[in-house]
Design an enzyme around this catalytic site. Structure first.
Site, PDB file in Angstrom:
ATOM      1  N   ASN A   1       1.016  -1.283   0.089  1.00 21.61           N
ATOM      2  CA  ASN A   1       0.062   0.013  -0.026  1.00 21.61           C
ATOM      3  C   ASN A   1       0.852   1.291   0.013  1.00 21.61           C
ATOM      4  O   ASN A   1       1.622   1.342   0.745  1.00 21.61           O
ATOM      5  CB  ASN A   1      -0.758   0.077   1.179  1.00 21.61           C
ATOM      6  CG  ASN A   1      -0.321  -0.461   2.559  1.00 21.61           C
ATOM      7  OD1 ASN A   1      -0.031  -1.291   2.919  1.00 21.61           O
ATOM      8  ND2 ASN A   1       0.222   0.810   3.077  1.00 21.61           N
TER       9      ASN A   1
ATOM     10  N   ILE B   1      11.630   3.992   0.722  1.00 20.64           N
ATOM     11  CA  ILE B   1      11.885   5.137   1.840  1.00 20.64           C
ATOM     12  C   ILE B   1      13.206   5.683   0.993  1.00 20.64           C
ATOM     13  O   ILE B   1      14.175   5.120   1.155  1.00 20.64           O
ATOM     14  CB  ILE B   1      12.235   4.226   3.148  1.00 20.64           C
ATOM     15  CG1 ILE B   1      10.987   3.130   3.403  1.00 20.64           C
ATOM     16  CG2 ILE B   1      12.249   5.100   4.132  1.00 20.64           C
ATOM     17  CD1 ILE B   1       9.528   3.826   3.390  1.00 20.64           C
TER      18      ILE B   1
ATOM     19  N   ARG C   1       4.242  18.089   1.054  1.00 15.67           N
ATOM     20  CA  ARG C   1       4.043  18.506  -0.128  1.00 15.67           C
ATOM     21  C   ARG C   1       4.370  19.947  -0.547  1.00 15.67           C
ATOM     22  O   ARG C   1       4.720  20.067  -1.791  1.00 15.67           O
ATOM     23  CB  ARG C   1       2.403  18.588  -0.246  1.00 15.67           C
ATOM     24  CG  ARG C   1       1.793  17.267  -0.515  1.00 15.67           C
ATOM     25  CD  ARG C   1       0.435  17.163  -0.201  1.00 15.67           C
ATOM     26  NE  ARG C   1       0.394  15.689  -0.271  1.00 15.67           N
ATOM     27  CZ  ARG C   1      -0.554  14.881   0.384  1.00 15.67           C
ATOM     28  NH1 ARG C   1      -1.708  15.602   1.047  1.00 15.67           N
ATOM     29  NH2 ARG C   1      -0.504  13.461   0.563  1.00 15.67           N
TER      30      ARG C   1
ATOM     31  N   GLY D   1      16.085  18.407 -28.782  1.00 18.86           N
ATOM     32  CA  GLY D   1      17.151  18.015 -29.624  1.00 18.86           C
ATOM     33  C   GLY D   1      17.756  16.685 -29.414  1.00 18.86           C
ATOM     34  O   GLY D   1      17.635  16.282 -28.325  1.00 18.86           O
ATOM     35  N   GLY D   2      18.374  16.040 -30.561  1.00 20.62           N
ATOM     36  CA  GLY D   2      19.066  14.943 -30.323  1.00 20.62           C
ATOM     37  C   GLY D   2      19.985  14.964 -29.088  1.00 20.62           C
ATOM     38  O   GLY D   2      20.265  13.942 -28.314  1.00 20.62           O
TER      39      GLY D   2
ATOM     40  N   GLU E   1       5.174  11.494  -2.213  1.00 18.23           N
ATOM     41  CA  GLU E   1       4.359  12.175  -1.102  1.00 18.23           C
ATOM     42  C   GLU E   1       2.889  12.456  -1.502  1.00 18.23           C
ATOM     43  O   GLU E   1       2.442  13.623  -1.389  1.00 18.23           O
ATOM     44  CB  GLU E   1       4.986  13.544  -0.844  1.00 18.23           C
ATOM     45  CG  GLU E   1       6.369  13.218  -0.255  1.00 18.23           C
ATOM     46  CD  GLU E   1       6.981  14.332   0.541  1.00 18.23           C
ATOM     47  OE1 GLU E   1       6.308  15.242   1.060  1.00 18.23           O
ATOM     48  OE2 GLU E   1       8.256  14.473   0.570  1.00 18.23           O
TER      49      GLU E   1
ATOM     50  N   SER F   1      -0.652  12.438  -7.968  1.00 20.40           N
ATOM     51  CA  SER F   1      -1.231  13.821  -8.506  1.00 20.40           C
ATOM     52  C   SER F   1      -2.833  13.375  -8.556  1.00 20.40           C
ATOM     53  O   SER F   1      -3.534  14.295  -8.331  1.00 20.40           O
ATOM     54  CB  SER F   1      -0.991  14.152  -9.979  1.00 20.40           C
ATOM     55  OG  SER F   1       0.325  14.355 -10.273  1.00 20.40           O
TER      56      SER F   1
END
Lengths: 254, 435
Positions: free
Chosen positions: B152, B179, B265, B391-392, B415, B418
């Site tokens: 989880n 961690i 956050r 760019g390459g 943390e 989204s």
């Protein structure tokens, strides 16, 4: 002995900025350009703060001559550990023509007023590269000078200075009061710690006008023109030493 | 009708809450000086070694120690405990500047400040603060935060690590995953369930020194980005700690974790801002230097639009971050703003670094040669490449751009993903509009 050190700090265009000449060739572009403390002045402040930490001097006073923004430079010195600041207000045309002679007059006047024992300056500023203010200040005060210092040791009322000279290193012993100018290898300036940044807010910066010090700022120098250095030209390759000498003669170099 | 009235009330509360709105327009002098100091440090000490740190997965021990001396490793901690005694606005500024130099160093700083010291400062006893915070302020020791498990991450309430009391000890068993700082840390805050039946209300927080018998580390993860910081599992097998090592009351673990993450956050938002700003810096610089068809590409509208979009994304996220910090400093509710800041900043970082593949000036000549050859045949293609400010060059590991891209990616995940941020924000909004 007052145990007081005056440190000069100059606000210059940051060393990392690409300098651009003004289109009218009267100077370089300074508006909106990042400024910071002259690197040699940082070294000077660091040395002064170190002396105070070793308890060899009692008070470090940071001095800057210039417009309002010079106060930021003084604040940086305070955050590094200077005890108080003096902002000598010079702006407008006076600031444009401010040079080593004027600054050294100011420093000399302040040294007398503040009863300073040692003046530490950067060896030169990275904008004008003059390398004159320290020497002129010492001359005006009739004090000994330890310039291009790469090592400073206080010894009673004398100072032992190791100087970086063309031939190598020169060690001299001078009496105090004295003027020192800091060279690159004198020390590595510290980053201001956050608690010191907070403390710097409470430290005092006194405002002084050059006239209060009895200093006349008129300059005998006039800048005629400022130009970019010439664009670097491509070189040419030659096959033999004879060719090289021949080419040099052709170009009138020998 | 009443909903509108409530909304007006909420607006009034919000505006009053961020009383230092003027600080959003211009930072106080101390904060400006702090920001400049951190920026100088990042430019001189971090940026030059960031590529090496990333390539060789090296923990920046020397730099962390220097940051510790400056006070950056414990910014909010009061001076008596060894910290810098500054506010969260100062912390966000420092985090952004540090991360702009090196994102990995940024996360080490952030985890120590917000996730390790944060909860102990808020929920610890005076004794615990002295024991677990003071030694971690100078940069020679860092801490970590062990909440996630292999089973989880987002579902933090389903913790399966257990803690039971036996005599004068707590015995912990379980595995924590992902961690940050684990291999370099000297202590950790660990969350374990003391009463599984109470579900998330049965989770408690503990403090464990590292290394410690019964605590072992899994292998260092080989990550896409922020590689100079270590990430690994923490495995607890009959790990026995004194009863005193519980942090906060029994069963308060979930609340502690959530409140800690709220503040964390803001730190991560600031880290993402640093990465985004680094991308914009080089994009704008490149736009001046790179020429195509006889003029710098900055003259092309398509490049200008991209730069504008990047700048707006960054500035909006920055203001959200500052606002969240100011609210927190004023001890007002800031959960929603912190989640908004993290969401906005991490998305800005991914967007900006995606638009930019940085260019190093030493390879101008090679690029010019390539462009020259391609120009006639593939001019549109080249222009498109230039327009995307890609760019390459930016695709290879000797260019920093690809590192920004990789570093940015994690900011949308750790943390609080989204998606979780959106849930948090929506939850707050719905609460505000409840009639």
């Amino acid at each position: 002995m007052s145990g007081r050190v005056l440190v000069g700090v100059k606000r210059v265009i940051d060393y990392a900025v690409k300098i651009r000449v003004k289109p009218d060739n009267t100077g370089v572009v300074t508006d909106g350009v990042k400024h910071s403390m002259n690197p040699f002045c940082e070294i000077a402040v660091e040395e002064a703060v170190k002396l105070k930490e070793k308890k060899l001097v009692k008070e470090v006073v940071a001095v800057s001559c210039g417009p309002q923004q010079s106060q930021e430079t003084i604040r940086t010195a305070l955050a590094m550990g200077a005890d108080r600041g003096i902002h000598v207000e010079v702006s407008g045309n006076d600031y444009e023509t401010l040079g080593p002679l004027q600054v050294s007059k100011i420093m000399a006047a302040l040294a007398k007023k503040e009863d300073a024992q040692i003046i530490i300056l950067g060896k030169q500023a990275i904008d004008d590269d003059c390398n004159q203010t320290g020497q002129m200040t010492a001359a005006l005060l009739d004090w000994p000078q330890g310039t291009f210092a790469s090592e400073v040791t206080l010894d009673g009322d004398k100072i032992k200075v190791v100087r970086e000279i063309d031939g190598g290193l020169e060690t001299i012993k001078i009496n105090t009061p004295a003027v020192l100018t800091a060279d690159l290898r004198l020390n590595t300036p510290r980053y201001a710690t956050l608690p010191n940044i907070m403390k710097a807010k409470k430290k005092k910066i006194a405002n002084v006008k050059p006239a209060d010090l009895g200093v006349n700022l008129t300059s005998k120098l006039e800048v005629l023109r400022v130009e970019d250095p010439p664009q670097r030209q491509a070189g040419m390759k030659v096959e033999t030493v004879e060719d090289l000498v021949g080419k040099l003669k052709e170009l009138g170099k020998v | 009708m009443s909903a509108l009235f409530k909304a007006r009330k909420v607006l009034a509360v919000c505006l009053h809450g961020s009383r230092s709105l003027s600080q959003l327009a211009e930072l106080p002098e101390t904060h400006q000086l702090l920001r400049q100091t951190c920026r100088d440090f990042a430019d001189r000490e971090l940026a030059p070694i960031a590529a090496m740190l990333d390539k060789e997965h090296v923990y920046p021990a020397k730099q962390i120690k220097e940051l510790g001396t400056m006070g950056v490793m414990a910014m909010e901690v009061p001076e008596e405990l060894g910290g810098a005694g500054m506010d969260y606005l100062a912390y966000s500024l420092a985090m952004e500047e540090i991360s702009r130099g090196c994102a990995s160093t940024g996360v080490v700083v952030s985890v120590n400040n917000s996730l390790y010291i944060g909860p102990i400062l808020k929920f610890g006893t005076e004794e615990q603060k002295k024991q677990w915070i003071s030694p971690f302020t100078a940069g020679d020791k860092v801490g970590c935060f062990a909440l996630s498990e292999p089973g989880n991450g987002s579902d933090a309430g389903a913790a399966s690590t257990t803690a039971y009391q036996e005599g004068e000890e707590w015995v912990l068993n379980g595995t924590k995953a992902w961690i940050t700082n684990s291999w370099d840390a000297s202590a950790t805050v660990v969350f374990a369930t003391t009463d599984k039946k109470l579900k998330h209300k049965g989770i408690s927080a503990f403090l464990i020194p590292m290394p410690y018998p019964g605590l072992s580390l899994g292998k260092k993860e080989d990550k896409l980005g922020i590689r100079a910081s270590s990430t690994a599992n923490i495995i607890l097998e009959d790990c026995r700690i004194p009863l005193n090592n519980m942090l906060g009351p029994r069963g308060a673990g979930f609340k502690i974790a959530m409140q800690t993450l709220d503040s964390g956050r803001i730190g991560i938002a600031a880290q993402a801002l640093g990465i985004a700003q680094a991308s914009l810096d080089c994009a704008a610089d490149y736009a001046h230097k790179r020429t195509a068809f006889g003029a710098p590409i900055g003259k092309l509208q398509a490049i200008q639009f991209k730069l504008a979009d990047m700048a707006v994304a960054i500035e909006s996220a920055r203001l959200l971050t500052w606002k969240a910090s100011l609210l927190r400093d004023a001890k007002k509710a800031f959960t929603k703003e912190a989640a908004m800041a993290k969401l906005a900043a991490s998305e800005a970082a991914t967007f900006c670094s995606h638009q930019v593949r940085k260019r190093q000036t030493e390879d101008w000549s090679r690029t010019e040669a390539l462009v020259g050859r391609c120009k006639t045949l593939f001019c549109f293609c080249v222009v498109t490449q230039a327009i995307q400010i890609l760019g390459g060059m930016g695709y290879v590991t000797d260019m920093p751009a690809e590192r920004h891209y990789r570093d940015a990616r994690i900011t949308e995940i750790y943390e609080g993903t989204s998606e979780i941020q959106r849930l948090v924000i929506a939850g707050q909004i719905l609460k505000e509009y409840q009639s």
